[in-house]
Design a protein around this motif. Structure first.
Motif, PDB file in Angstrom:
ATOM      1  N   ILE A 523       0.844  -1.216   0.000  1.00 14.27           N
ATOM      2  CA  ILE A 523       0.000   0.000   0.000  1.00 14.27           C
ATOM      3  C   ILE A 523       0.870   1.253   0.000  1.00 14.27           C
ATOM      4  O   ILE A 523       0.611   2.205  -0.743  1.00 14.27           O
ATOM      5  CB  ILE A 523      -0.942  -0.014   1.231  1.00 14.27           C
ATOM      6  CG1 ILE A 523      -1.893  -1.206   1.138  1.00 14.27           C
ATOM      7  CG2 ILE A 523      -1.720   1.297   1.328  1.00 14.27           C
ATOM      8  CD1 ILE A 523      -2.759  -1.415   2.360  1.00 14.27           C
ATOM      9  N   THR A 524       1.921   1.241   0.821  1.00 16.84           N
ATOM     10  CA  THR A 524       2.763   2.442   0.922  1.00 16.84           C
ATOM     11  C   THR A 524       3.378   2.784  -0.437  1.00 16.84           C
ATOM     12  O   THR A 524       3.343   3.938  -0.883  1.00 16.84           O
ATOM     13  CB  THR A 524       3.889   2.232   1.958  1.00 16.84           C
ATOM     14  OG1 THR A 524       3.275   1.837   3.179  1.00 16.84           O
ATOM     15  CG2 THR A 524       4.692   3.499   2.191  1.00 16.84           C
ATOM     16  N   GLY A 525       3.895   1.759  -1.101  1.00 13.26           N
ATOM     17  CA  GLY A 525       4.539   1.983  -2.400  1.00 13.26           C
ATOM     18  C   GLY A 525       3.542   2.527  -3.421  1.00 13.26           C
ATOM     19  O   GLY A 525       3.830   3.489  -4.143  1.00 13.26           O
ATOM     20  N   GLU A 526       2.342   1.928  -3.478  1.00 14.85           N
ATOM     21  CA  GLU A 526       1.332   2.363  -4.462  1.00 14.85           C
ATOM     22  C   GLU A 526       0.892   3.799  -4.168  1.00 14.85           C
ATOM     23  O   GLU A 526       0.692   4.604  -5.076  1.00 14.85           O
ATOM     24  CB  GLU A 526       0.104   1.432  -4.436  1.00 14.85           C
ATOM     25  CG  GLU A 526       0.378   0.004  -4.852  1.00 14.85           C
ATOM     26  CD  GLU A 526       0.911  -0.122  -6.279  1.00 14.85           C
ATOM     27  OE1 GLU A 526       0.598   0.744  -7.129  1.00 14.85           O
ATOM     28  OE2 GLU A 526       1.670  -1.070  -6.539  1.00 14.85           O
ATOM     29  N   THR A 527       0.754   4.099  -2.886  1.00 13.42           N
ATOM     30  CA  THR A 527       0.295   5.456  -2.520  1.00 13.42           C
ATOM     31  C   THR A 527       1.354   6.485  -2.907  1.00 13.42           C
ATOM     32  O   THR A 527       1.033   7.550  -3.435  1.00 13.42           O
ATOM     33  CB  THR A 527      -0.019   5.542  -1.005  1.00 13.42           C
ATOM     34  OG1 THR A 527      -0.735   4.381  -0.610  1.00 13.42           O
ATOM     35  CG2 THR A 527      -0.851   6.770  -0.674  1.00 13.42           C
TER      36      THR A 527
END
Ligand SMILES: Cc1ncc(COP(=O)(O)OP(=O)(O)O)c(N)n1
Ligand SMILES: Cc1nc(C(=O)O)sc1CCOP(=O)(O)O
Ligand SMILES: [Mg+2]
Length: 542
Positions: A523-527
């Protein structure tokens, strides 16, 4: 002036497109009228062309307390988005207690004001309020003969809401003989309807229907008898007669002392809607709704110590927020999904933390299947994370959960709790967002006191079943129809978010995303990637 002349009062500058037969209600669209550039006071549009602005001229008395009269007319027209010029018939010393003094403007000076406005500006609709003498009525009728307008809305003001007489019985003859025959709409209350009809009883809805028909015989094309004072009625019933059919118009009766100026406001709002191109019945319905919304919003505000206070035409005065809602938080709106979190075997609090680490600027908990008790616990732990990072947290659909965890607000859809109800439960401090797919819904969102609009689906999505796709065109239409900030939602991810933001609509503040963040391993990477894409796409905006 014959009754035909009344409707066909044409300015020498109007093109034939403005000429409507008397038997038709005015239905000219604003677009059509913009073609009719007229000679009035055009504003310069961005592309250099000149745009005509719908214009209501009010001929009424000044209320120093600013709840009614000219001041209410100006506020109502401003709120309804039309220009309002003002011809003042009398200056009253007035407050929430009553009318302490009346100074009638000399007749020659009234004529001079009429001439100043009408010789220079193209007036669409004239609305009258306090007309304190027969001679003033006569001067107005003469001015309307010379410089015709599209419609005349007559609010036959005789007694103020505090019970003070503003126009004596002598005015009745002038109303009956000169003004009513040329009016397109008259809006008497029960007492005024009775006075105009030689004192007949108007105390029930049936009496109102008979009165409307009798008043119509005096010449006005449309009659609206207002039932605000109807004894023992639970809702606010008005009776509208268009010459053929009676319409009973019901709206909720708002329990408040802040009703000073409702008559002036209703008539001005109707005039404004007609000036914008509406026909009479929709103009009346929209105006009743506007007055009801304003009263509801203002029911607890306190201005003055008298028995009848003014209300807030712009829905802005009540309990201002400590910190106003910052629309820029909508930039990267992360919306959780319980199904996706269980699929990836993640506690919701972890998902929220990761999204914030990646740069989410606001979070919504959209937990459709959680048990209430579990939902409250989850929401409380997410609140702790969000507060510590200074990121607002909203709850989807559930006002009760938002209250229980002291969330920053809620997001509701068109079939969820109405915005106004949510606002009355949550108070002015909380953020309320509402989903809108149409321009009508967007306009209502503003009237209802929403803080932002979620507009979608921009693209097809599998996250929400049977969701209608409105596309970029639908998004554009919604954004252009409202002053509220808008966030786009539905099928948005890194590949298409830049196209959305490149519409460069000033009130489009960001994108709301579910699967492109939460149906992913990291999630962190996509955000982070989405945050970067949005930043690049909007780089030239700052
Ligand atoms: C930011 C944002 N916009 C729109 C929605 C959709 O809300 P609603 O129409 O109530 O649909 P559900 O989300 O309840 O299925 C939203 N949640 N957030
Ligand atoms: C919750 C929601 N509301 C929508 C609307 O159109 O109002 S579309 C939608 C789902 C958005 O999910 P995703 O980012 O996975 O497409
Ligand atoms: Mg909903």
């Amino acid at each position: 002036m014959s009754s035909n002349q009344a409707c066909l009062r044409l300015s020498p500058y109007q093109t034939p497109i403005s000429i409507l037969p008397r038997t038709r209600i005015i239905t000219m669209s604003c677009k059509a009228r913009q073609v009719d550039s007229g000679s009035g006071s055009p504003l310069l549009a961005g592309d250099g062309s000149r745009t005509r602005v719908p214009h209501v001229m009010t001929v009424a008395g000044s209320d120093s307390g600013a709840g009614a009269g000219i001041q209410a007319d100006l506020k109502a027209c401003g709120a309804r988005g039309v220009y309002c010029s003002t011809v003042i018939t009398a200056v009253t010393a007035q407050n929430t207690v009553g009318v302490q003094g009346v100074h009638i403007v000399p007749e020659e000076f009234l004529a001079q004001q009429l001439d100043s406005v009408m010789s220079d500006m193209e007036v669409d609709v004239v609305k009258t309020g306090m007309l304190p003498s027969k001679e003033i009525v006569r001067i107005l009728c003469r001015a309307l003969d010379k410089a015709p307008v599209r419609a005349l809305v007559v609010d036959p003001v005789m007694v103020s809401t505090s019970g003070d007489v503003l126009a004596g019985p002598a005015i009745l003859t002038a109303f009956r003989e000169e003004l009513l025959p040329v009016a397109d709409l008259i809006t008497p209350n029960l007492k005024e309807a009775s006075a105009l009809l030689d004192g007949i009883q108007v105390k029930t809805v049936a009496d109102m229907c008979s009165a409307a028909k009798l008043l119509h015989q005096m010449g006005p094309r449309h009659v609206l008898v207002k039932g605000g004072d109807l004894p023992g009625s639970f809702d606010a019933v008005d009776v509208y007669f268009d010459g053929k059919e009676i319409h009973e118009l019901h709206s909720a009766r708002v329990r408040t002392k802040n009703t000073h100026g409702t008559g002036c406001t209703l008539a001005s709002s109707i005039a404004a809607e007609v000036a914008k191109g509406s026909s009479m019945l929709p103009a009346i319905k929209a105006s009743k709704q506007y007055v009801e919304t304003s009263l509801l919003y203002s029911k607890d505000i306190s201005i003055g110590n008298g028995p009848q206070g003014p209300f807030d035409h712009f829905l802005r005065l009540k309990g201002q927020r400590q910190q106003p809602f910052d629309p820029n938080v909508l930039f990267l709106y992360a919306v959780t999904d319980s199904g996706m979190n269980s699929k990836w075997n993640r506690p919701i609090a972890n998902a929220v933390r990761e999204a914030i680490e990646g740069g989410a600027t606001i979070v919504q908990l959209r937990e459709k299947h959680a048990e209430t008790r579990d939902f409250i616990e989850m929401a409380k732990s997410c609140m702790e994370i969000c507060r510590s990072k200074g990121v607002p947290l909203l709850i989807n659909d559930r006002v009760d959960i938002a209250l229980a965890c002291d969330a920053d607000g809620v997001h509701v859809g068109q079939s969820d709790m109405p915005v106004r109800t949510a606002r009355s439960i949550l108070g002015p401090e909380k953020i309320i967002g509402v989903s809108c797919k149409t321009t009508e819904q967007a306009q209502q969102a503003w009237l209802d006191g929403a803080d932002y609009i979620g507009c979608g689906g921009i693209y097809p999505t599998n996250t929400k079943e049977n969701n209608i796709t409105v596309g970029l065109d639908g998004l554009k239409a919604v954004c252009l129809s409202t002053k509220l900030p808008v966030v786009a939602i539905g099928g948005i991810g890194i590949s298409n978010a830049p196209a959305v933001m490149k519409l460069r609509l000033p009130n489009l503040k960001g994108v709301a995303v579910v699967s492109a963040l939460f149906d992913r391993e990291c999630i962190t990477g996509e955000t982070k990637r989405l945050q970067e894409a949005l930043t690049i796409a909007t780089a030239y905006d700052s």
